[in-house]
Design an enzyme around this catalytic site. Sequence first.
Site: not given
Length: 349
Positions: A280, A100, A194, A310
């Site tokens: 996470d 992201y 992710s 994460h």
Amino acid sequence: MVRVDLPLEQLRTYRNPRPAPPGLAEYWDRTLAQSRAAAGPVRADRVDVGLRTVTCYDVTFPGFAGEDVRAWWLVPVLPDGVAAAGTPGTRPVVVEFLGYGGGRGLPHERLIWAGHGFAQLVVDSRGQGSIWNTGDTPDPHGSVAGSLGLLTKGVDHPDHLYYRRLLTDAVLAVDAAARLPGADPSRIAAVGHSQGGALALAAAALNPAVAAVGARAPFLCGIARALEVTDAEPYGDLARYLSVHRTRTEDVLAVLDHVDVSFLAPRLRCPTWISVGLADPICPPSGIFGAINAIEAVAPEVRTWPYGGHEAGGAHDDAHLAAWLAEHLGPAAADHHLPPDQHPNQGQP
């Protein structure tokens, strides 16, 4: 264990309690058919960026609605006398999707899969590339007023979703990779971390040309569940939006269900590798396991890290995934020699 979600024994059986949106298969079939119908050529221009062991191409390929998406195509240079395994002159491919807020950046920043001998397509993320890396692909679509991030772009209608466009780009990146110089179209993997993990899983679910998929701490899994577990970004941005649009929660979630990977997971048919950090705080484990447990046709390889956040297993995951990809795609190069006039690199632009 630093627990941020359900205990592991419950995660192993957790399923997304929401029903898949009606007409989801038609939605994606229509989206992809329209974009493929609008597709132009794939362009790959060789560029000298100072790399000595990797040949670099600046790629533009048609994504959503035929719109240009940028990428880097990184092909390891074979030593003299060593031929690529499989079809002469070709390599197995890793299509890499990004996290992201990041874009494709510079070629030397993303060499891990090329370093392991795979031809590597580093796919830019439209409208991103100012949070942790630079990007080169615009997103020429407006939307009704959203919040600051990407999850709320286009939540007024499934056809307007930002992530509809981004997931379509991911699917069509696989189409493009099959046509690039040095690619073996029968050995294409999709990978990412992710947001990139979500894109990899979606590409594999929606494009049968993907031969293997690896996702570390994937985003967009169990979106509604994530809102119950975390207020970290990017899900926090969606929660902020819903705190203002107080009467629209169910309508918005029903729209976002169209890009929720847990509802695409039943379409996965290829070998699948997923890593989960059980601590996470960004992509909650329950949402990811909701996607894992929805996979029906294959038994995914699942790695769990009790203290992993994460990053999940981080570099340890990368090393394991590289070996796993070699197992499922075959070796990148074979230790056999060709005469000079049959060298696979000879005469390449």
